[in-house]
Design an enzyme around this catalytic site. Structure first.
Site, PDB file in Angstrom:
ATOM      1  N   ARG A 114      15.219  -3.587  -2.609  1.00  0.00           N
ATOM      2  CA  ARG A 114      16.342  -4.501  -2.397  1.00  0.00           C
ATOM      3  C   ARG A 114      17.639  -4.023  -3.061  1.00  0.00           C
ATOM      4  NH1 ARG A 114      11.567  -7.219  -3.091  1.00  0.00           N
ATOM      5  NH2 ARG A 114      11.044  -8.725  -1.464  1.00  0.00           N
ATOM      6  N   HIS A 139      14.900  -2.642   2.322  1.00  0.00           N
ATOM      7  CA  HIS A 139      14.338  -1.498   3.046  1.00  0.00           C
ATOM      8  C   HIS A 139      15.290  -0.954   4.112  1.00  0.00           C
ATOM      9  CE1 HIS A 139      10.791  -1.999   0.781  1.00  0.00           C
ATOM     10  NE2 HIS A 139      10.158  -2.870   1.551  1.00  0.00           N
ATOM     11  N   HIS A 210       5.322   2.921   2.524  1.00  0.00           N
ATOM     12  CA  HIS A 210       4.971   1.501   2.404  1.00  0.00           C
ATOM     13  C   HIS A 210       3.570   1.227   2.979  1.00  0.00           C
ATOM     14  CE1 HIS A 210       5.527  -2.822   2.150  1.00  0.00           C
ATOM     15  NE2 HIS A 210       6.760  -2.661   1.685  1.00  0.00           N
ATOM     16  N   SER A 211       2.608   2.064   2.630  1.00  0.00           N
ATOM     17  CA  SER A 211       1.240   1.830   3.086  1.00  0.00           C
ATOM     18  C   SER A 211       0.605   0.682   2.317  1.00  0.00           C
ATOM     19  CB  SER A 211       0.395   3.091   2.903  1.00  0.00           C
ATOM     20  OG  SER A 211       0.748   4.074   3.848  1.00  0.00           O
ATOM     21  N   ASP A 283       5.026  -8.344  -7.023  1.00  0.00           N
ATOM     22  CA  ASP A 283       6.010  -7.709  -6.144  1.00  0.00           C
ATOM     23  C   ASP A 283       7.122  -7.207  -7.055  1.00  0.00           C
ATOM     24  OD1 ASP A 283       7.455  -6.767  -4.028  1.00  0.00           O
ATOM     25  OD2 ASP A 283       7.888  -8.722  -3.136  1.00  0.00           O
ATOM     26  N   GLU A 348       4.396   1.764  -4.163  1.00  0.00           N
ATOM     27  CA  GLU A 348       5.577   2.420  -3.610  1.00  0.00           C
ATOM     28  C   GLU A 348       6.347   3.141  -4.716  1.00  0.00           C
ATOM     29  OE1 GLU A 348       7.701  -0.656  -1.123  1.00  0.00           O
ATOM     30  OE2 GLU A 348       6.023  -1.840  -1.902  1.00  0.00           O
TER      31      GLU A 348
END
Length: 384
Positions: A114, A139, A210-211, A283, A348
């Protein structure tokens, strides 16, 4: 036809054959059960396909150039049985944003994570980016690179090179950017990811993958029992809109402490702790102790059920751990599996969120004449 045009045509034909060669019959399906035919379409004048990487251990990685996505990753468990350990879809149609606006497996750009209110300031000039997530730019904006088609410039059995031309003004980011993502499947069951980018105008770059991993090999089995280690004594807290506050605070004595391995779910419901409440789980960006040394393990995930392990190595200063908080059962993935909350976890590697607006943090500014470089390794193994 001159030499250069002839060579380019030959390369194009070779790449098309590589992408589409194994798709004539059911016997030609990938080990993960994908049909390459289902990944061929046209998006904005560019052709998408499915590319398969293999090694001598039987590991298989399938990649689509739509968003540079890892579609499937087949690895063995402690008993030698192979499992697909990444979430995704059975066809390209399901990846298209009009059907599923998702980041599954994507090579994210221009800016992963972000940017506060979508605003950056470069040389005194304010640039307003799209605001597509709680008032922030997430993103790279609503048409970030995960929704664009990368060109395939090189591919063989173990490696693929994807390139992206991002024009000046792409989601209002300045500069014509030329970027590459190279996926290499190594002999020791690692996916080596190398990112590069250049620009003709001052800009910001922060790329990642971003898996969503599920080392249980079954999305019906939540990742909350997976054991996570993160080599980080501090993290960057967020507010209610998931935006970093600018602080860097210790993890010790909090649910954010993974310096000693513990189950992902051990503290994930502790909503007495604001960061868990704000994030609806994890997150957050952890500030790595590895100091850019990609020979050290930055994070490690272990699935007790299968024994499959995943080590993450990187030269990036941070890693975002996202525990699939917003998966809600509304998306159906590969083999008809419904992706519920905590069906997958993302690891990530990155610069910190909103770094363009926090001068004291490692810079994400890329100048003309410089080359952006980032390295990440996802190394798979087993434990008994």
């Amino acid at each position: 036809m001159n030499y250069w045009k002839s060579s380019a045509l030959c390369v194009s034909i070779a790449l098309a054959m590589s992408a589409c060669g194994n798709k004539q019959s059911d016997s030609q399906l990938t080990a993960s059960g994908l049909n390459p035919d289902d990944f061929v379409t046209d998006v904005n004048g560019k052709t998408t396909g499915l590319y398969t990487l293999t090694n001598d251990n039987g590991m298989e990685v399938c990649v689509t150039n739509f968003g540079g996505r890892l579609v499937s990753i087949m690895v063995p468990d402690r008993d030698g049985k192979f499992h697909d350990v990444v979430l995704g879809f059975d066809s390209i149609a399901d990846y298209l944003p009009q059907n599923n606006a998702s980041d599954f497996g994507a090579a994210i750009g221009r800016y992963a994570n972000r940017i506060n209110q979508g605003r950056i300031v470069l040389d005194g000039d304010t640039v307003q980016l799209p605001r597509n997530n709680f008032g922030h730019c997430l993103h790279g904006g609503p048409t970030g690179w995960q929704y664009q088609v990368y060109d395939v410039t090189s591919v063989n059995d173990s490696s693929i090179v994807l390139t992206m031309h991002s024009p000046d003004g792409d989601n209002n980011f300045p500069g014509n950017v030329e970027a590459t993502v190279t996926y290499t499947l190594t002999a020791d069951n690692a996916i080596d990811i190398d990112y590069k980018a250049t620009t003709d105008k001052k800009t910001v770059i922060n790329m990642t993958n971003h898996s969503y991993f599920n080392l249980n090999g079954d999305p019906d089995s939540s990742i909350v029992d997976n054991i996570l280690y993160v080599c980080a004594d501090t993290f960057t807290p967020v507010d209610r809109t998931y935006m970093t506050t600018g602080e860097i605070v210790p993890v010790e004595g909090t649910p954010m402490d993974f310096t000693t391995p513990k189950a992902v779910g051990q503290d994930i419901a502790n909503t007495d702790y604001d960061q868990i409440k704000f994030g609806n789980g994890y997150d957050h960006n952890w500030v790595l102790n590895t100091a850019g040394d990609d020979s050290q393990v930055a994070a490690k995930l272990v699935a007790p059920t299968t024994g499959i392990t995943l080590e993450v190595l990187t030269d990036e200063p941070g890693i975002q751990v996202y525990s699939g908080n917003f998966l809600d059962g509304k998306v159906t993935g590969k083999k008809g599996k419904v992706y519920k909350q905590r069906s997958g976890i993302c690891l990530e590697t990155q610069h910190y969120p909103d770094s363009p607006n926090k001068a004291e943090w490692p810079s994400v500014v890329l100048e003309p004449g410089q080359t952006y470089s980032s390295h990440c390794v996802f190394k798979f193994g087993v434990e008994n």
